[in-house]
Design an enzyme around this catalytic site. Structure first.
Site, PDB file in Angstrom:
ATOM      1  N   ARG A  56       0.869  -1.195   0.201  1.00 38.17           N
ATOM      2  CA  ARG A  56      -0.569   0.054   0.273  1.00 38.17           C
ATOM      3  C   ARG A  56       0.866   0.922   0.221  1.00 38.17           C
ATOM      4  O   ARG A  56       0.948   1.803  -0.180  1.00 38.17           O
ATOM      5  CB  ARG A  56      -1.357   0.050   1.069  1.00 38.17           C
ATOM      6  CG  ARG A  56      -2.075  -0.899   0.682  1.00 38.17           C
ATOM      7  CD  ARG A  56      -2.863  -1.025   2.248  1.00 38.17           C
ATOM      8  NE  ARG A  56      -2.382  -1.266   3.575  1.00 38.17           N
ATOM      9  CZ  ARG A  56      -2.926  -2.246   4.499  1.00 38.17           C
ATOM     10  NH1 ARG A  56      -3.809  -3.247   4.236  1.00 38.17           N
ATOM     11  NH2 ARG A  56      -1.643  -2.344   5.462  1.00 38.17           N
ATOM     12  N   GLU A  93       7.259  -9.657  14.872  1.00 38.81           N
ATOM     13  CA  GLU A  93       6.820 -10.663  15.606  1.00 38.81           C
ATOM     14  C   GLU A  93       6.572 -11.544  16.480  1.00 38.81           C
ATOM     15  O   GLU A  93       5.666 -12.608  16.722  1.00 38.81           O
ATOM     16  CB  GLU A  93       5.689  -9.442  16.513  1.00 38.81           C
ATOM     17  CG  GLU A  93       4.407  -8.756  15.684  1.00 38.81           C
ATOM     18  CD  GLU A  93       4.734  -7.547  15.195  1.00 38.81           C
ATOM     19  OE1 GLU A  93       3.489  -7.026  14.521  1.00 38.81           O
ATOM     20  OE2 GLU A  93       5.539  -7.824  15.165  1.00 38.81           O
TER      21      GLU A  93
END
Length: 164
Positions: A56, A93
């Site tokens: 994006r 993560e």
């Protein structure tokens, strides 16, 4: 303009417990998107290149380039650009990722749609330096201020919209 009126929240997407900010309505509205690009570009010094982060970020980097001038450099997932490229491996993560971009020189503003943990944005800044560029700023549409940043995140990031 109230940009948040053009952003919808989708609960539990893409996974349970995550509230996704859908920018599709903002992109679909010509006036809102135009004002958004103008507002984002007015926040930074115009660079030689806008670095769009896959995927994006490409939308915003391209629009900023057309509106304000400067070229576009793509920062993509590994294996999506022909060589020669610079490469940067980093941990998120959830996984380990690799980003690549074409080698070059000049001033750049790194552009993405959303700042959450900051891991990808930090990795792109590191990659830009490795590839030969001078990062003069970081710019996102949305800053999710309530999301904890990755350890050692130290970037100054400008954002048009903030969520506390």
């Amino acid at each position: 303009m109230k940009y948040k009126d053009y952003i919808t929240e989708v609960p539990d997407f893409p996974i349970q417990g995550v509230n996704f900010k859908d920018i599709s309505p903002l992109l679909a509205d010509e006036e809102a998107f135009d004002k958004c690009i103008e507002g984002m570009g007015d926040m930074v010094e115009i660079p030689d290149y806008w670095v769009g982060i896959d995927a994006r970020g490409f939308i915003f980097a391209s629009a900023l380039s057309i509106y304000f001038g400067g070229g576009v450099v793509l920062c993509r997932k590994a294996g999506k650009l022909p060589p020669p490229t610079a490469r940067h491996e980093y941990k998120t993560e959830y996984s380990e990722d690799v980003l690549e971009m074409k080698i070059g020189t000049g001033s750049v503003v790194v552009v993405d749609d959303v700042l959450a943990t900051g891991g990808t944005l930090q990795a792109v800044n590191d990659l830009c330096q490795t590839a030969g560029y001078n990062v003069i700023d970081n710019l996102v549409l949305l800053d999710l201020l309530y999301v904890p940043r990755v350890k050692d995140f130290d970037l100054d990031v400008k954002s048009l919209i903030q969520y506390e």
